[in-house]
Scaffold this active site. Structure first.
Site, PDB file in Angstrom:
ATOM      1  N   TYR A   1     -12.495  47.002  61.508  1.00 50.78           N
ATOM      2  CA  TYR A   1     -12.897  47.047  60.102  1.00 50.78           C
ATOM      3  C   TYR A   1     -12.261  45.926  59.283  1.00 50.78           C
ATOM      4  O   TYR A   1     -12.703  45.668  58.156  1.00 50.78           O
ATOM      5  CB  TYR A   1     -12.544  48.396  59.448  1.00 50.78           C
ATOM      6  CG  TYR A   1     -13.103  49.626  60.140  1.00 50.78           C
ATOM      7  CD1 TYR A   1     -14.126  49.519  61.085  1.00 50.78           C
ATOM      8  CD2 TYR A   1     -12.621  50.891  59.862  1.00 50.78           C
ATOM      9  CE1 TYR A   1     -14.619  50.636  61.732  1.00 50.78           C
ATOM     10  CE2 TYR A   1     -13.121  52.016  60.502  1.00 50.78           C
ATOM     11  CZ  TYR A   1     -14.116  51.876  61.443  1.00 50.78           C
ATOM     12  OH  TYR A   1     -14.604  52.992  62.081  1.00 50.78           O
TER      13      TYR A   1
ATOM     14  N   LYS B   1      -7.827  52.013  65.529  1.00 48.90           N
ATOM     15  CA  LYS B   1      -8.566  51.965  66.804  1.00 48.90           C
ATOM     16  C   LYS B   1      -8.488  50.576  67.422  1.00 48.90           C
ATOM     17  O   LYS B   1      -8.518  49.564  66.695  1.00 48.90           O
ATOM     18  CB  LYS B   1     -10.048  52.319  66.582  1.00 48.90           C
ATOM     19  CG  LYS B   1     -10.272  53.525  65.709  1.00 48.90           C
ATOM     20  CD  LYS B   1     -11.730  53.938  65.622  1.00 48.90           C
ATOM     21  CE  LYS B   1     -11.926  54.935  64.489  1.00 48.90           C
ATOM     22  NZ  LYS B   1     -12.084  54.329  63.170  1.00 48.90           N
TER      23      LYS B   1
END
Ligand SMILES: NC(=O)c1ccc[n+]([C@@H]2O[C@H](COP(=O)([O-])OP(=O)(O)OC[C@H]3O[C@@H](n4cnc5c(N)ncnc54)[C@H](OP(=O)(O)O)[C@@H]3O)[C@@H](O)[C@H]2O)c1
Length: 284
Positions: free
Chosen positions: A58, A83
């Site tokens: 992101y 992640k």
């Protein structure tokens, strides 16, 4: 309406270590750019969220980190997930990128680190080896629990068989148009917590006439109906919004309950329809 935080679910970390729990309601940050992430996460924390979901992919871990640093809340009151990005599966890349995530987030210990995508058919990548590196990170003590995302039944079986360590969580696309019965049953059997990504179907669920009608009957919003459905199914749910009123309203989901009939009516909306990619199609 009661706006107290949603309940927590126990997590195992695969090594028999300390018991940990994850707040059932979290705040998603996909597509919130880094320069807007501090404001969005600060707002989410101020309206009551204590669980934040970010990812290397992101590009907003630094903004999330600035919000964590300035929010005035105790570290132990927060639950932070990140992640492992697709280009970082090889051991050295995973270890290096984990260090970079921790620096960006400004944390000594992360609560949950997930393998973002299995990349099962990507040349040179082996999901069991990636999972072994995740176990190494867990054993370093810098993350409280490890898990996966977008893993299909065969991927889960492969990594557990290869290492003996069960992921604490599998974060998968899940909403009433994609209720993921097979995976949820397997998770229950294996002791894996199911976490719903795109829980509102990226907003599409909010326009489904049955959902709109149910919300009107109950005097709540369509988003509250859908989030309540996730909570009553025992799922961890991480809706995203960049609007304060929506963030706040999405968290006000403890003051009403869906009946068994309403839950069944929402389950019946399942069409196996994805808003995101099928895990088998995501490659490095
Ligand atoms: N592991 C993975 O592969 C994966 C993949 C995708 C997502 N995720 C995680 O899951 C989180 C949630 O998924 P998502 O962001 O894809 O979608 P989502 O939470 O299902 O939906 C977000 C969309 O719904 C809108 N929305 C939210 N609350 C609303 C409300 N009360 N009324 C009207 N519209 C509303 C938001 O608009 P506004 O922002 O304009 O309010 C946004 O467009 C992500 O942010 C990310 O953390 C993980």
């Amino acid at each position: 309406m009661d706006a107290s935080p949603a309940p927590v679910i126990a997590l195992t970390n695969g090594t028999g270590g300390a018991q940990l729990s994850i707040p059932q309601l979290g705040f998603g940050t996909y597509k919130i750019p880094d320069d807007q992430a501090q404001e969005a996460v600060t707002t989410a924390l101020s309206v009551g969220y204590r669980h934040i979901d970010t990812a290397q992919m992101y590009g907003n871990e630094a903004g999330v980190g600035r919000a964590i640093a300035t929010c005035g809340l105790a570290r132990d009151d927060l639950f932070i997930t990140s992640k492992l990005n697709n280009p970082n599966h090889r051991r050295d890349d995973a270890l290096r990128s984990f260090d970079e995530s921790m620096r960006a987030l400004g944390l000594d210990v992360l609560d949950l680190f997930l393998v973002h995508w299995p990349l099962a058919d990507s040349p040179g990548i082996d999901l069991a080896e990636t999972w072994s590196t995740m176990i190494e990170i867990l054993e370093s003590g810098r993350v409280r629990a490890i898990g996966v995302s977008n893993h299909q039944p065969e991927h889960l079986r492969r990594i557990i068989e290869a290492t003996g360590v069960t992921p604490a969580v599998n974060q998968i696309e899940l909403h009433p148009r994609l209720i993921q019965s097979e995976l949820r049953e397997l998770h229950a059997e294996l002791g894996i917590v199911t976490e719903s990504w795109s829980p509102l179907g990226r907003g599409r669920m909010l326009e489904v006439p049955d959902v709109v009608e149910m919300a009107e009957q109950m005097g709540v919003s369509p988003a509250q109906v859908i989030i309540r459905w996730h909570l009553q199914h025992g799922l961890v749910v991480i809706p995203k919004s960049t609007h304060r009123e929506r963030m706040s309203c999405n968290a006000e989901v403890l003051g009403f309950e869906l009946s068994a009939e309403q839950m069944a009516a929402l389950d019946a909306l399942d069409r196996g329809e994805r808003t995101g990619s099928h895990p088998d199609r995501v490659q490095v």
